[in-house]
Design an enzyme around this catalytic site. Structure first.
Site, PDB file in Angstrom:
ATOM      1  CE  LYS A  90      -3.254   2.683   2.895  1.00 17.20           C
ATOM      2  NZ  LYS A  90      -4.126   2.722   4.084  1.00 17.20           N
ATOM      3  CG  ASP A  99      -5.496   8.071   4.418  1.00 13.96           C
ATOM      4  OD1 ASP A  99      -6.407   8.677   3.816  1.00 13.96           O
ATOM      5  OD2 ASP A  99      -5.694   7.096   5.175  1.00 13.96           O
ATOM      6  CE  LYS A 148      -6.594   8.958   7.826  1.00 13.53           C
ATOM      7  NZ  LYS A 148      -7.323   7.934   8.575  1.00 13.53           N
ATOM      8  CG  ASP A 173      -1.939   5.321   4.808  1.00 15.93           C
ATOM      9  OD1 ASP A 173      -1.797   4.259   5.444  1.00 15.93           O
ATOM     10  OD2 ASP A 173      -3.032   5.686   4.331  1.00 15.93           O
ATOM     11  CG  ASP A 226      -9.934   7.775   6.464  1.00 14.83           C
ATOM     12  OD1 ASP A 226      -8.859   7.712   5.823  1.00 14.83           O
ATOM     13  OD2 ASP A 226      -9.990   8.013   7.687  1.00 14.83           O
ATOM     14  CD  GLU A 250      -6.686   5.350   2.348  1.00 16.53           C
ATOM     15  OE1 GLU A 250      -7.680   5.526   3.075  1.00 16.53           O
ATOM     16  OE2 GLU A 250      -5.563   5.069   2.791  1.00 16.53           O
ATOM     17  NE  ARG A 275     -10.997  -0.993   3.773  1.00 19.97           N
ATOM     18  CZ  ARG A 275     -11.605  -1.125   4.954  1.00 19.97           C
ATOM     19  NH1 ARG A 275     -12.756  -1.776   5.037  1.00 19.97           N
ATOM     20  NH2 ARG A 275     -11.058  -0.648   6.047  1.00 19.97           N
TER      21      ARG A 275
HETATM   22  N1  BES Z   1      -4.298   4.708   6.765  1.00 19.56           N
HETATM   23  C1  BES Z   1      -5.436   4.497   7.576  1.00 19.56           C
HETATM   24  C2  BES Z   1      -5.176   3.522   8.721  1.00 19.56           C
HETATM   25  C3  BES Z   1      -4.188   3.968   9.750  1.00 19.56           C
HETATM   26  C4  BES Z   1      -4.602   4.667  10.865  1.00 19.56           C
HETATM   27  C5  BES Z   1      -2.859   3.648   9.617  1.00 19.56           C
HETATM   28  C6  BES Z   1      -3.670   5.068  11.821  1.00 19.56           C
HETATM   29  C7  BES Z   1      -1.934   4.030  10.554  1.00 19.56           C
HETATM   30  C8  BES Z   1      -2.336   4.733  11.655  1.00 19.56           C
HETATM   31  C9  BES Z   1      -6.575   3.929   6.737  1.00 19.56           C
HETATM   32  O1  BES Z   1      -6.603   4.350   5.420  1.00 19.56           O
HETATM   33  C10 BES Z   1      -7.835   4.373   7.356  1.00 19.56           C
HETATM   34  O2  BES Z   1      -8.086   5.536   7.356  1.00 19.56           O
HETATM   35  N2  BES Z   1      -8.631   3.445   7.847  1.00 19.56           N
HETATM   36  C11 BES Z   1      -9.862   3.738   8.459  1.00 19.56           C
HETATM   37  C12 BES Z   1     -10.854   2.701   8.018  1.00 19.56           C
HETATM   38  C13 BES Z   1     -12.268   3.020   8.423  1.00 19.56           C
HETATM   39  C14 BES Z   1     -12.765   4.225   7.678  1.00 19.56           C
HETATM   40  C15 BES Z   1     -13.134   1.826   8.131  1.00 19.56           C
HETATM   41  C16 BES Z   1      -9.651   3.694   9.974  1.00 19.56           C
HETATM   42  O3  BES Z   1      -8.890   2.863  10.447  1.00 19.56           O
HETATM   43  O4  BES Z   1     -10.219   4.561  10.652  1.00 19.56           O
HETATM   44 ZN    ZN Z   2      -4.848   4.918   4.628  1.00 20.28          ZN
HETATM   45 MN    MN Z   3      -7.639   6.184   5.177  1.00 22.87          MN
END
Ligand code: BES
Ligand code: ZN
Ligand code: MN
Length: 480
Positions: A254, A259, A266, A277, A336, A338, A340
């Site tokens: 990834k 992000d 966010k 990320d 968010d 993204e 996947r």
């Molecule tokens: N890049 C983030 C996940 C992340 C969070 C990595 C903190 C490292 C530290 C990912 O893209 C994300 O935003 N995931 C969301 C998914 C949710 C919207 C289902 C999350 O974890 O809040």
């Molecule tokens: Zn992310």
């Molecule tokens: Mn994200």
């Protein structure tokens, strides 16, 4: 870092610092007539686990770092001792060290493992990133280490040393990429750094630009990338070190270079950390560098899904439905989620290599950090054999992973009223449902997913890339 091995007598060593036990220190000092200095310095030193002391000398061995309690220790204690020793060497700006491997009596491991673990610790401790400090520190950096071993073992260690040097390079590359600021490290930067890094090597580097990805029907990748002014890239490296025609392992990373969350923006605190990320991408590129340097006899394809997740007038809205390159449709309920989306098109692309297995690496979910914190990466797999190989590689290197369930019961969380699936599964088991989403694109191929959201970088005072899971992946590929 440069690692070498020596079977000379320690009594002939010439080094800024010898790392050894109290017993050997006595022998060395007796030989140089410095017993009195040693005894004075060590008067209050307890020769027990966790204790260490520097002794300044006047001869060819400029100082000795004595580690306490090295008899019959556990592997974990050895790791701790070596890590604190490495940090101490770096802290004192000692440019090179001689490590007396024979002084460690560790249960259940061989000399290869001792040297290998020490090299990894030294690589981690000596890493520095000060490209953007206007006044770079003038301190010496720990640049080399020589391992003193029994003469009989020296030859067998040549390969281990070669791999340790290769891993050191790969780790530093992965960390450098991770630490770069997001105004520099965008998808094009990942591509140009990949090209720079692999220049002159016998590998094929290619890329898919947004036009190409659109024509391949990668609607999920494009849904993420199109909100950004930076062009998205799919970067592909093909390394053929193995038998001609043998099915390759495919690594997928990834590479979200920043992000923001997109339209599902966010919250501000800690958003800067979303430059990390792309650490999954950095890890697969780093391990690819190591594989090439070590000339491992395997076929490897590395795919990096590089894009930036930004809000804009062109960005994806919550509720948008896109078609992935597999033909499956996705309702994007949260922009968010993204990672996947870029990964499902990359995994689908990986299938065309008819791989032996696919391993993807991603800072995928905050839920993974809630579940496991930073000590373990979360491992998901549709193959018990692949899972156990990866877990073992993690144990062996101390870059550990923990297997999580991929049970069918979790899949229904992704149900959508309008498309084949939604891209989020609700509040519960967020790391699992993200893995469930990816599993749908691996089809019948052996596949594993490492969620490294907690392990790939440090927050707070130690903020920075950890280089994980490069050691795990490298060990896995070495034993393949
Ligand atoms: N890049 C983030 C996940 C992340 C969070 C990595 C903190 C490292 C530290 C990912 O893209 C994300 O935003 N995931 C969301 C998914 C949710 C919207 C289902 C999350 O974890 O809040
Ligand atoms: Zn992310
Ligand atoms: Mn994200």
């Amino acid at each position: 870092m440069k690692f070498t091995v020596s079977d000379q007598s320690l009594l002939d060593a010439k080094t800024p610092c010898l790392v050894t036990s109290l017993k050997t220190a006595k022998r060395v000092c007796k030989n140089t007539g410095e017993t009195k200095t040693l005894n004075q310095a060590c008067r209050d030193f307890e020769d027990t686990k966790g204790k260490q002391i520097f002794v300044q000398l006047a001869g060819r061995v400029e100082r000795i770092l004595i580690l306490g309690g090295l008899d019959k220790i556990e592997a974990a204690d050895y790791r701790k001792a070596i890590t604190t020793a490495s940090q101490a060497l770096v802290g004192l700006s000692i440019p090179s060290a001689a490590i007396d491997v024979t002084s460690f009596k560790v249960k259940g491991v061989n000399t290869d493992w001792l040297v290998e673990s020490a090299m990894a610790s030294l690589s981690h401790s000596s890493y520095q990133f000060n490209q953007y400090k206007s006044k770079a520190s003038k301190k010496f950096q720990l640049k080399s280490a020589v391992f003193y071993v029994d003469a009989l073992e020296k030859r067998g260690l040549a390969k281990t040393i070669k791999c340790g040097n290769a891993l050191d390079e790969g780790l530093a590359f992965a960390k450098d990429l991770g630490n770069q600021p997001p105004n520099i490290c965008n998808p094009d930067y990942l591509l140009s750094e990949t090209r720079r890094l692999l220049k002159g090597e016998k590998v094929k580097v290619s890329q898919l630009d947004e036009r190409k990805m659109t024509s391949l029907g990668m609607g999920a990748f494009m849904a993420v990338s199109k909100g950004s002014d930076a062009q998205g890239r799919m970067i592909i490296i093909e390394y053929s070190g193995g038998k001609k025609g043998a099915a390759p392992t495919v690594l997928v990373g990834k590479g979200i270079t920043f992000d923001t969350g997109g339209i599902s923006l966010k919250p501000p605190p800690g958003m800067d950390e979303m430059k990390f990320d792309m650490c999954g991408a950095a890890a697969v590129l780093g391990v690819t560098r190591a594989v090439i340097s070590a000339k491992l006899p395997i076929n490897l394809v590395t795919i990096v899904a590089a894009a930036e997740n930004m809000p804009s007038g062109r960005a994806t809205r919550p509720g948008d439905i896109v078609t992935t390159s597999s033909g499956k449709t996705v309702e994007i309920l949260n922009t968010d989620a993204e990672g996947r989306l870029v990964l499902c098109d990359a995994i689908n692309y990986a299938l065309r290599y008819k791989p032996k297995s696919i391993v993807d690496v991603a800072t995928l979910t905050g839920a993974c950090i809630v579940a496991l914190g930073s000590h373990a990466s979360a491992l998901y797999s549709n193959s018990d054999e692949l899972a156990s190989d990866l877990l073992e590689a993690g144990e062996n290197t101390g870059d550990r992973a923990w297997r999580m369930p991929l049970w069918d019961e979790y899949q229904s969380a992704l149900n959508s009223n309008f498309a084949d699936m939604a891209n989020v599964g609700g509040r519960e088991a967020g790391s699992v449902t993200a893995a469930c989403f990816l599993s749908r694109f691996a089809e019948n191929t052996d596949w594993a997913h490492l969620d490294v959201a907690g392990s790939a970088f440090f927050s707070g005072a130690k903020k920075g890339s950890s280089g994980r899971p490069v050691p795990l992946l490298f060990k896995y590929l070495q034993t393949r």
